[in-house]
Design an enzyme around this catalytic site. Sequence first.
Site, mmCIF file in Angstrom:
data_model
loop_
_atom_site.group_PDB
_atom_site.id
_atom_site.type_symbol
_atom_site.label_atom_id
_atom_site.label_comp_id
_atom_site.label_asym_id
_atom_site.label_seq_id
_atom_site.Cartn_x
_atom_site.Cartn_y
_atom_site.Cartn_z
ATOM 1 C CB SER A 192 -0.928 -0.037 1.225
ATOM 2 O OG SER A 192 -1.715 1.124 1.308
ATOM 3 C CE1 TYR A 214 -0.046 5.307 -5.554
ATOM 4 C CE2 TYR A 214 0.109 7.068 -3.927
ATOM 5 C CZ TYR A 214 0.534 5.839 -4.415
ATOM 6 O OH TYR A 214 1.514 5.141 -3.749
ATOM 7 C CE LYS A 273 -0.375 1.913 -4.151
ATOM 8 N NZ LYS A 273 0.063 0.510 -4.313
#
Length: 261
Positions: A139, A153, A157
């Site tokens: 992650s 983004y 994650k």
Amino acid sequence: MSTDRPLAMVTGGSSGIGFELAKQFATNGFDVAIAGQSDRVHQSAEALRELGAQAWAHQHDASTYDGVEGFWSFVAGLGRPLEAAALNVGIGLGGAFVDNDLDDELRLIAVNVTGTVHLAKRVVQDMVPRGRGRILVVSSISAATPTPYETVYGPSKAFGFSFAESLREELRDTGVSVTALLPGATDSDFHVNAGMSNTALGPGAKKNDKTLVARQGFAALMDGADHVVGGDEETQRQVEENRTTPETVKAARQAELTRPR
């Protein structure tokens, strides 16, 4: 060469943290199958062989169903039990959400979210019946903060971290462990590839050593740890501070790093 060594697989294994993870496996008694999108994956596999491991390279597009399924079929075709899987592949995208191309954002989700779930499904369904295996989900510390100018983004994650934590609990009594690795900004090509060279995270910015991050991730995986922050003491402190810092403050602070100049 002997086939007594356990088998590991690493996605995004051509370079950066992924290649360093593959090296950790290779130097700690594993043979390794790696996947990457470019021809570089074949050179990386050769470098792993020079470390004494058997290594196999598979070139694919991690944003497509066929690409992910193809890599799994490639690994399964080796005819060896998979003992460890590092689900590392991920891409970034800098810039303002209002300006970024929708196709680029959907591709990021396809790689970071959909691809992770797809490959994890195959890995889990392979490991659980055998009652053994280790899974590392890479992650980011971005999972714990808003990420303006990386607006798709960061949430991707955050999904990866929550997915790993959830899956870990489900598999608690199966013999299969799940560990999340949360790297800070790392000395790889990530930010350049994400189009962020014109930000405070571009070339010249202080970043974590990718070898250190991979070593921390590998050690946590082998220990069966819940998760580990990848990086130096400053990165570790940053994550601790994020637990108590208001989201608005974190968002403004992150924007100073990611806003295009």
